[in-house]
Write a protein that holds these residues in place. Sequence first.
Motif, short mmCIF file in Angstrom:
data_model
loop_
_atom_site.label_atom_id
_atom_site.label_comp_id
_atom_site.label_asym_id
_atom_site.label_seq_id
_atom_site.Cartn_x
_atom_site.Cartn_y
_atom_site.Cartn_z
N GLU A 1 27.66 52.59 48.26
CA GLU A 1 27.90 53.58 47.20
C GLU A 1 28.82 53.04 46.10
O GLU A 1 29.27 53.79 45.25
N VAL A 2 29.10 51.73 46.15
CA VAL A 2 30.00 51.12 45.17
C VAL A 2 29.24 50.06 44.39
O VAL A 2 28.64 49.15 44.96
N LEU A 3 29.27 50.18 43.06
CA LEU A 3 28.61 49.21 42.18
C LEU A 3 29.66 48.49 41.34
O LEU A 3 30.47 49.14 40.67
N PHE A 4 29.65 47.18 41.38
CA PHE A 4 30.57 46.36 40.60
C PHE A 4 29.86 45.82 39.36
O PHE A 4 28.69 45.43 39.41
N ALA A 5 30.60 45.78 38.23
CA ALA A 5 30.11 45.16 37.00
C ALA A 5 31.03 44.01 36.64
O ALA A 5 32.25 44.17 36.59
N LEU A 6 30.43 42.85 36.39
CA LEU A 6 31.19 41.63 36.12
C LEU A 6 30.41 40.82 35.09
O LEU A 6 29.18 40.86 35.07
N GLU A 7 31.11 40.08 34.24
CA GLU A 7 30.43 39.34 33.17
C GLU A 7 29.88 38.00 33.64
O GLU A 7 29.24 37.31 32.85
N THR A 8 30.11 37.62 34.89
CA THR A 8 29.58 36.35 35.38
C THR A 8 28.99 36.55 36.77
O THR A 8 29.58 37.26 37.60
N PRO A 9 27.84 35.94 37.05
CA PRO A 9 27.26 36.06 38.39
C PRO A 9 27.75 34.98 39.34
O PRO A 9 27.35 34.95 40.51
N ASN A 10 28.60 34.08 38.84
CA ASN A 10 29.02 32.93 39.63
C ASN A 10 30.52 32.98 39.94
O ASN A 10 31.26 33.77 39.35
N GLY A 11 30.94 32.13 40.83
CA GLY A 11 32.36 32.01 41.12
C GLY A 11 32.76 32.68 42.43
O GLY A 11 31.98 33.38 43.08
N LEU A 12 34.01 32.44 42.80
CA LEU A 12 34.52 32.93 44.08
C LEU A 12 34.58 34.44 44.13
O LEU A 12 34.31 35.05 45.17
N LEU A 13 34.95 35.08 43.02
CA LEU A 13 35.05 36.54 43.01
C LEU A 13 33.69 37.18 43.23
O LEU A 13 33.54 38.11 44.05
N ALA A 14 32.67 36.71 42.52
CA ALA A 14 31.32 37.26 42.67
C ALA A 14 30.83 37.08 44.11
O ALA A 14 30.24 37.99 44.70
N SER A 15 31.08 35.91 44.68
CA SER A 15 30.66 35.64 46.06
C SER A 15 31.36 36.59 47.03
O SER A 15 30.73 37.12 47.95
N ALA A 16 32.66 36.82 46.80
CA ALA A 16 33.42 37.71 47.70
C ALA A 16 32.90 39.14 47.63
O ALA A 16 32.81 39.82 48.65
N ILE A 17 32.55 39.59 46.43
CA ILE A 17 32.03 40.96 46.26
C ILE A 17 30.72 41.13 47.04
O ILE A 17 30.51 42.12 47.75
N LEU A 18 29.84 40.14 46.93
CA LEU A 18 28.56 40.22 47.63
C LEU A 18 28.74 40.13 49.14
O LEU A 18 28.08 40.86 49.90
N GLU A 19 29.62 39.23 49.58
CA GLU A 19 29.84 39.06 51.01
C GLU A 19 30.46 40.31 51.64
O GLU A 19 30.26 40.57 52.83
N ALA A 20 31.19 41.09 50.84
CA ALA A 20 31.80 42.32 51.35
C ALA A 20 30.78 43.47 51.43
O ALA A 20 31.12 44.56 51.91
N GLY A 21 29.55 43.23 50.98
CA GLY A 21 28.50 44.23 51.09
C GLY A 21 28.34 45.14 49.89
O GLY A 21 27.53 46.07 49.91
N PHE A 22 29.09 44.86 48.81
CA PHE A 22 28.96 45.67 47.60
C PHE A 22 27.79 45.18 46.74
O PHE A 22 27.32 44.05 46.90
N THR A 23 27.35 46.00 45.82
CA THR A 23 26.30 45.62 44.88
C THR A 23 26.95 45.15 43.59
O THR A 23 27.85 45.81 43.06
N LEU A 24 26.47 44.02 43.08
CA LEU A 24 27.06 43.43 41.89
C LEU A 24 26.03 43.36 40.77
O LEU A 24 24.92 42.87 40.96
N TYR A 25 26.43 43.86 39.59
CA TYR A 25 25.61 43.78 38.39
C TYR A 25 26.25 42.80 37.41
O TYR A 25 27.32 43.09 36.86
#
Length: 291
Positions: free
Chosen positions: A53-77
């Motif tokens: 139920e949590v959607l993240f918005a970020l200006e880059t699809p790469n990097g450690l932060l993006a990987s951590a968000i995905l690994e935690a089970g959140f959805t990243l845009y």
Amino acid sequence: MTYVGVDWSDNFHVIYVTDETGDSLTAFKIDHTPEGIESLFLKVKEHAQNPAEVLFALETPNGLLASAILEAGFTLYPINPKAVDRYRDRYKMSGKKDDYFDAMVLANILRTDRQNHRALVPDSSLTRELRVYTNGYQILVKTQTRFANQITSCLKNYYLVALGIFDKIDQPVTLGFLSKFPTPDSFRRAGKARIERFLKKNHYPGVREKTLEIYALSKKPQFEIEEPIARANSLLLLSLVKQLKETMASLKEFELKIAELLEQHPDKEVFSSLPGAGNITTAKFISNFGD
């Protein structure tokens, strides 16, 4: 649904959290550290326990932060920075802007226009590994070109004749020659026998003809360079040659690893069947398109 906008930077990230109503639930900063990212997830879970139920918005699809968000089970845009620029005008009421403005814009892009953007689907581990090697290969290619250009510039300063001996700087025979004869004087004193031995050792085709060609160049008049100047330039030359050799060796290692990973990749045949697509081009296609 909970929307999280992240204004990313190298050292810290600014976070803005909102819900379907558009009200600000919380806003804060975190350090770009494992502890900082963990604190982000804990604060987000105060407003939504279910990661779905949590959607993240970020200006880059790469990097450690993006990987951590995905690994935690959140959805990243991933939101294109140009799109963010256009959305800013919708929320900008004055010329004033604080640190949380961009994070707020990112969160609200998902709240109001999520249908116009696509969630990031994580690639397989194999594709992500191949992407790292492919990007590293591109960096090394640029490094190789830079060192070759620097060697050319260095030779122009004191050893112009060396530029006409072989076709390319970034090849083993050229670098071997410059290492063995790094000054105009050492080249003048080389002699036919040493030149011939060098070419044979480097498996150069047409040794006899090339020996005579290089020997004739060594006997032609050259620019007179003071010995201290030649010595100083030759030290720089040898340093650059060493670095270029190491870069070329690393490129070979990357080429072998890319070829090894491609043999395991299920999408290899899709892209390698394209006209002129070798291993590196195929790897670039897979890296850019993803699984």
